[in-house]
Design an enzyme around this catalytic site. Structure first.
Site, PDB file in Angstrom:
ATOM      1  N   ARG A 154       0.832  -1.113   0.391  1.00 47.52           N
ATOM      2  CA  ARG A 154       0.175  -0.093  -0.039  1.00 47.52           C
ATOM      3  C   ARG A 154       0.987   1.408  -0.044  1.00 47.52           C
ATOM      4  NH1 ARG A 154      -1.430   3.693   2.930  1.00 47.52           N
ATOM      5  NH2 ARG A 154      -0.014   3.136   4.624  1.00 47.52           N
TER       6      ARG A 154
ATOM      7  N   ALA B 127       1.366   4.007  -2.805  1.00 41.13           N
ATOM      8  CA  ALA B 127       0.628   5.286  -2.400  1.00 41.13           C
ATOM      9  C   ALA B 127       1.716   6.257  -3.091  1.00 41.13           C
ATOM     10  CB  ALA B 127       0.753   5.831  -1.451  1.00 41.13           C
TER      11      ALA B 127
ATOM     12  N   SER C 117       2.040   9.906  -5.736  1.00 43.60           N
ATOM     13  CA  SER C 117       1.959  10.485  -5.833  1.00 43.60           C
ATOM     14  C   SER C 117       2.793  11.159  -6.291  1.00 43.60           C
ATOM     15  CB  SER C 117       3.387  10.986  -4.054  1.00 43.60           C
ATOM     16  OG  SER C 117       2.162  10.609  -2.890  1.00 43.60           O
TER      17      SER C 117
ATOM     18  N   ALA D 202       2.057  27.243 -12.619  1.00 42.14           N
ATOM     19  CA  ALA D 202       2.639  28.083 -11.744  1.00 42.14           C
ATOM     20  C   ALA D 202       2.908  27.258 -11.516  1.00 42.14           C
ATOM     21  CB  ALA D 202       1.272  28.675 -11.153  1.00 42.14           C
TER      22      ALA D 202
ATOM     23  N   GLU E 162       7.210  28.463  -8.730  1.00 42.89           N
ATOM     24  CA  GLU E 162       7.397  27.374  -8.007  1.00 42.89           C
ATOM     25  C   GLU E 162       8.480  26.820  -7.849  1.00 42.89           C
ATOM     26  OE1 GLU E 162       3.021  28.700  -6.972  1.00 42.89           O
ATOM     27  OE2 GLU E 162       3.540  26.608  -6.517  1.00 42.89           O
TER      28      GLU E 162
ATOM     29  N   LEU F  48      21.815  31.107   4.331  1.00 40.07           N
ATOM     30  CA  LEU F  48      22.392  32.052   5.575  1.00 40.07           C
ATOM     31  C   LEU F  48      21.044  31.782   6.248  1.00 40.07           C
ATOM     32  CD1 LEU F  48      20.009  34.759   2.622  1.00 40.07           C
ATOM     33  CD2 LEU F  48      22.095  34.619   3.036  1.00 40.07           C
TER      34      LEU F  48
ATOM     35  N   GLU G 245       0.212  25.107  -3.739  1.00 38.78           N
ATOM     36  CA  GLU G 245      -0.469  24.877  -5.117  1.00 38.78           C
ATOM     37  C   GLU G 245      -0.495  23.182  -5.725  1.00 38.78           C
ATOM     38  OE1 GLU G 245      -1.271  26.528  -8.631  1.00 38.78           O
ATOM     39  OE2 GLU G 245      -0.095  27.440  -7.310  1.00 38.78           O
TER      40      GLU G 245
ATOM     41  N   LYS H 117     -12.509  28.568  -6.593  1.00 39.32           N
ATOM     42  CA  LYS H 117     -11.328  28.442  -6.956  1.00 39.32           C
ATOM     43  C   LYS H 117     -11.064  29.428  -6.470  1.00 39.32           C
ATOM     44  CE  LYS H 117     -11.428  26.379 -11.821  1.00 39.32           C
ATOM     45  NZ  LYS H 117     -11.570  26.929 -13.245  1.00 39.32           N
TER      46      LYS H 117
ATOM     47  N   LEU I 138      15.679  37.862   7.720  1.00 37.88           N
ATOM     48  CA  LEU I 138      17.322  37.835   7.398  1.00 37.88           C
ATOM     49  C   LEU I 138      16.957  39.322   7.654  1.00 37.88           C
ATOM     50  CD1 LEU I 138      16.794  35.494   3.797  1.00 37.88           C
ATOM     51  CD2 LEU I 138      18.221  35.431   5.893  1.00 37.88           C
TER      52      LEU I 138
END
Length: 124
Positions: free
Chosen positions: A12, A16, A20, A33, A37, A51, A72, A97, A119
């Protein structure tokens, strides 16, 4: 042999994981989009690791970046589901939406806030 809905244990988990990956590929292929990203994520993760001065700072900088494509993915899933129901304009479809899109905006604001809080004081 068990059907897909009856898979148990490791089988399983492996199935899965495959689903994915299929979802990630679909979103990358069909959603500009999400592609943008992911490109930003690839560029900014090394910067966040560089940083961040402590492990907690690094986790916050990188973790906040991961929130944006995660939201997203959910936004894209909602949009695909709404579009599947019908392409005609409907107030509830538009609202769903818009709300999902607002969640993406909030995730971007969250990430910007985290990066700024960590930062900006270092450069003041």
């Amino acid at each position: 042999m068990a059907n897909d809905n009856q898979a148990r244990g490791w089988r399983r988990i492996v199935r899965a994981f495959g689903f994915s990956l299929k979802g990630l590929r679909a979103c990358f292929r069909f959603e500009e989009a999400f592609r943008q990203e992911v490109i930003a994520l690839i560029a900014l993760v090394p910067i966040g690791l560089w940083l961040g001065e402590t492990p907690v700072e690094r986790a916050l900088l990188v973790g906040s970046l991961l929130v944006v494509p995660m939201v997203e993915l959910l936004n894209s899933a909602i949009e695909a589901n709404v579009d599947r129901i019908g392409l005609e304009r409907h107030e509830l479809s538009a609202r769903a939406k818009d709300i999902a899109s607002a969640a993406v905006l909030i995730s971007v604001i969250f990430t910007t806030l985290i990066w700024g809080l960590i930062l900006v004081p270092k450069w003041l």
